[in-house]
Motif scaffolding. Structure first.
Motif: not given
Length: 441
Positions: A303-315, A406-409
């Motif tokens: 959850m956090l790996a995916s969420l961090a990717s989303l928030i960083a991209t939005l910011r 959506h790629a995240y790690s």
């Protein structure tokens, strides 16, 4: 709870931001004088209030217009002041980011003015019955959007659409053809799709659009107590203040928006969704006494790996300075605390099984409509074969969650997966949340 755990080696790798089109760079370089001039306007409470009031033909000094009987203006005015200061001093926005942020805040202020005037003109709107909404909660990236999309496919339900939550006043027309042609749809669509035109990759992570079902947070934002602000911008002082706030004013406005939306069309079987409810489930249950809530669960590492990717991209749509490790750390702390509280609330009997049901992300991915059938049986709602087939079609499209790719790690976030799982062992055991394989590169 010692959250979050960040490994120095991983955070040193940095975050390669997604590409942005050339026109964004041109705007940020000052090549469009009108936008450059707009970006120079200050983020200051009274200036923003005055502009919103003037746009509605009101006295620029009439801050009381932001309240109404039953709705105190002061929490919203304090929220605006704190958000404006944090955006100005902490968010490090580029030129286009300042323009988008200012327009966002002004839209919230104008919307609040319209809502408060509606209440004063039609106080009976507060008597509109919101009988028993079905609410999807749970942390972001845990299947909330996929489940919400399937529930919204039932024609017996009403899911608020993007344009309705961004511009709820006046109430949408009861006539379906008039509603489909409402000019607010185009206005909302421009705002909702703007970030994904600024930064490549957002559409792959999450779908946005005026005609798509939207989450409750957009209604709650008219309180100016909003995680929309903390998601879009790096505003640590505002985020700390928001966490300490009573969420009741946000839920009061949330109720009002739904009441306004059904004022012309009559009571609706609302189906709602927002991960923000995870932080305040008892407040949600108090605000909506007839609500049934479905909480989704997923391995917190994934959850956090995916969420961090989303928030960083939005910011990154608003700022050139985005630190993925810091984004991950702040959300690990915030959601780690909320997941731990979930166990405490369950221990205290604050989440009765008659009102709250728990669903695992892995089960939702495996069984799809089967999970929805279980939810309907629990909530005592009928589910026809035709609706089941439509839900299956939605699930086959990926629940309208995003365009895919959506790629995240976890490694990119700098978070220590083993430590996260250990610290949240009580949560994972209580709600039977399995570990999930997450990319390490």
């Amino acid at each position: 709870m010692a959250l979050p755990h960040v490994s120095g080696a991983a955070s040193e790798a940095g975050w390669p931001p997604p590409p942005r089109p050339d026109w964004v760079a041109a705007i940020n370089a000052g090549a469009v004088p009108l936008l450059a001039a707009e970006a120079e306007l200050p983020f200051e409470r009274d200036a923003l209030l005055g502009e919103a009031l003037a746009a509605q033909g009101l006295d620029a000094r009439d801050a009381a217009a932001f309240g109404a009987p039953g709705f105190d203006a002061e929490p919203a005015l304090e929220g605006l002041a704190r958000a404006a200061t944090a955006i100005e001093e902490e968010a490090r926005l580029h030129v286009l980011g300042r323009v988008l942020a200012r327009r966002f805040l002004l839209r919230l202020l104008v919307g609040r003015l319209q809502l408060m005037r509606f209440v004063r003109d039609d106080p009976g709107v507060r008597d509109e019955e919101l009988a028993s909404p079905l609410v999807v909660a749970g942390a972001p990236r845990t299947g909330t959007t996929a489940l919400y999309a399937m529930l919204a496919a039932d024609p017996a339900h009403r899911a608020p659409l993007g344009w309705e939550l961004l511009h709820p006043v006046p109430p949408p027309p009861a006539d379906a053809s008039l509603r489909a042609a409402d000019p607010r749809i185009a206005i909302a669509d421009r705002e909702l799709t703007a970030p994904q035109t600024v930064v490549s990759g957002l559409r792959a992570i999450h779908a946005y659009g005026a005609r798509r079902p939207k989450e409750c947070l957009s209604a709650m934002s008219f309180s100016l107590l909003s995680e929309e602000i903390t998601a879009r911008f790096f505003v640590p002082s505002y985020a700390a203040w928001l966490e300490a706030c009573d969420p009741a004013p946000a839920y009061d406005v949330h109720r009002l928006v739904l009441q306004v939306l059904q004022r012309r069309s009559g009571p609706a079987a609302w189906v709602l969704k927002s991960p923000v409810h995870l932080h305040a489930l008892p407040a949600l249950l108090r605000a909506h006494p007839g609500a049934r809530v479905v909480v989704t669960h997923r391995d917190p590492v994934a959850m956090l790996a995916s969420l961090a990717s989303l928030i960083a991209t939005l910011r990154y749509a608003h700022s050139d300075e985005v630190d993925l490790a810091r984004v991950a750390a702040e959300h690990a702390r915030r959601f780690g605390a909320s997941l731990a509280r979930l166990v405490a609330w369950d221990d205290a009997g604050a989440l009765p099984a008659t009102r709250v049901r728990h669903v695992r992300h892995a089960e939702l991915a495996r069984r799809g409509v089967g999970v929805v059938e279980d939810v309907y049986a629990w909530a005592g709602r009928p589910l026809s074969d035709a609706v089941r087939a439509e839900m299956a079609a939605v699930a086959a499209r990926g629940g309208d969650e995003g365009a895919g790719g959506h790629a995240y790690s976890i490694a990119a976030t700098g978070l220590d997966a083993a430590a996260l799982r250990r610290d949240l062992a009580a949560y994972r055991a209580r709600f039977e949340v399995p570990d999930e394989a997450v990319g390490t590169a």
